[in-house]
Design a protein around this motif. Structure first.
Motif, PDB file in Angstrom:
ATOM      1  N   LYS A 175       0.854  -1.180   0.000  1.00 28.03           N
ATOM      2  CA  LYS A 175       0.000   0.000   0.000  1.00 28.03           C
ATOM      3  C   LYS A 175       0.890   1.231   0.000  1.00 28.03           C
ATOM      4  CE  LYS A 175      -4.473  -0.565  -0.044  1.00 28.03           C
ATOM      5  NZ  LYS A 175      -4.413  -0.769  -1.518  1.00 28.03           N
ATOM      6  N   ALA A 176       0.535   2.206  -0.830  1.00 31.14           N
ATOM      7  CA  ALA A 176       1.302   3.457  -0.859  1.00 31.14           C
ATOM      8  C   ALA A 176       0.932   4.316   0.339  1.00 31.14           C
ATOM      9  CB  ALA A 176       0.995   4.219  -2.135  1.00 31.14           C
ATOM     10  N   THR A 177       1.901   5.103   0.805  1.00 29.93           N
ATOM     11  CA  THR A 177       1.593   6.185   1.744  1.00 29.93           C
ATOM     12  C   THR A 177       1.208   7.382   0.890  1.00 29.93           C
ATOM     13  OG1 THR A 177       3.220   5.381   3.325  1.00 29.93           O
ATOM     14  CG2 THR A 177       2.531   7.670   3.564  1.00 29.93           C
ATOM     15  N   VAL A 178      -0.006   7.890   1.071  1.00 29.83           N
ATOM     16  CA  VAL A 178      -0.474   9.016   0.260  1.00 29.83           C
ATOM     17  C   VAL A 178      -0.331  10.293   1.084  1.00 29.83           C
ATOM     18  CG1 VAL A 178      -2.401   9.937  -1.094  1.00 29.83           C
ATOM     19  CG2 VAL A 178      -2.134   7.460  -0.836  1.00 29.83           C
ATOM     20  N   VAL A 179       0.247  11.348   0.501  1.00 28.30           N
ATOM     21  CA  VAL A 179       0.481  12.571   1.282  1.00 28.30           C
ATOM     22  C   VAL A 179      -0.442  13.731   0.916  1.00 28.30           C
ATOM     23  CG1 VAL A 179       2.886  12.088   1.869  1.00 28.30           C
ATOM     24  CG2 VAL A 179       2.370  13.274  -0.253  1.00 28.30           C
ATOM     25  N   GLY A 180      -1.002  13.721  -0.291  1.00 28.11           N
ATOM     26  CA  GLY A 180      -1.832  14.850  -0.725  1.00 28.11           C
ATOM     27  C   GLY A 180      -3.281  14.705  -0.302  1.00 28.11           C
TER      28      GLY A 180
END
Length: 261
Positions: A175-180
């Protein structure tokens, strides 16, 4: 009935699709910002998932369009991504547009130990994606600047970085870490230093999920505008529904001045 709301102290405004579409301003948006919103007793922050250009270029584009905005009022998902890289102390493989690279000046990128994906059409080819795939398989974290499905260009809708992030997630089973946007941390970071609580803020944007849904999940109110990427029935895509849906940014500003202060 909603609990009594605190007085409004901060207005968060999306950029692409809300104030402008590429190099055209939304009609009346400059005036609404300068003459109306600026005269209200609120802190204004411009929050954007744009990954196509660095903050300096973005500011230059907005200034050319007649928007009176200061650099320290802009909070971008690139800023959030950079903050995360510094916290994690990793060296990124940067899959971002070359115009966005100045926002990562000073970050080491040799022998990458993380993968950062923004909107980078010229880098989304097999070799680069495969390089990212192998790094992630070897344990490098996948960081998504955001996961927007699509955005609005002059000639129509265009694929965002989301589909490419999803491809890497699928292939590597991570799973990606999403920052936006729509991440809660993004909205809270944007408010940091304003002294405003989320309950005292409203977000105006053209993306029902990322702008309005994200802001409302963070405790703010959200106003959806029918410009940019808006499509009919978008307001039904989130629950709770937007606090308000307006034709455009000027109408949203009018509502704020008349009903929210």
């Amino acid at each position: 009935r909603m609990a009594a709301r605190r007085a409004l102290k901060a207005v968060l405004v999306d950029l692409s699709g809300t104030l402008h579409i590429e190099d055209s301003a939304v009609p009346g948006a400059q005036e609404a910002l300068k003459r109306q919103l600026r005269s209200a007793p609120v802190t204004i922050r411009f929050v954007t998932n744009t990954t196509k250009e660095c903050k300096r270029d973005l500011l230059e584009r907005l200034t050319k369009l007649g928007f009176d905005i200061a650099e320290n009022e802009i909070f971008t998902s690139l800023t959030a991504a950079r903050n995360l890289l510094e916290q994690k102390q990793v060296r990124p493989l940067l899959l971002v547009d070359d115009k966005a690279l100045p926002d990562f000046t000073g970050i080491a990128t040799d022998d990458p130990s993380a993968v950062v994906v923004g909107l980078a059409p010229e880098h989304f080819h097999y070799e680069t994606m495969n390089k990212a795939f192998r790094l992630i398989l070897d344990g490098a974290p996948l960081i998504a600047v955001h996961k927007a499905r699509y955005f609005k260009k002059k000639d129509g809708l265009a694929l965002g970085p989301g589909p490419f992030v999803a491809g890497l997630e699928y292939a590597t089973d991570t799973k990606a870490t999403v920052v936006g946007k729509p991440e809660k941390t993004f909205f809270l970071e944007a408010l940091r230093g304003t002294g405003c609580a989320p309950e005292e803020a409203v977000m105006i944007g053209d993306d029902c999920r990322d702008d309005v849904g994200g802001a409302q999940d963070a405790g703010m109110r959200g106003i959806l505008v029918r410009t940019g990427k808006y499509r009919p029935a978008d307001e039904d895509k989130i629950n709770p529904a937007p606090y308000l849906t307006c034709e455009s940014f000027p109408e949203a500003v009018e509502h704020i001045l008349e009903h929210m202060l």
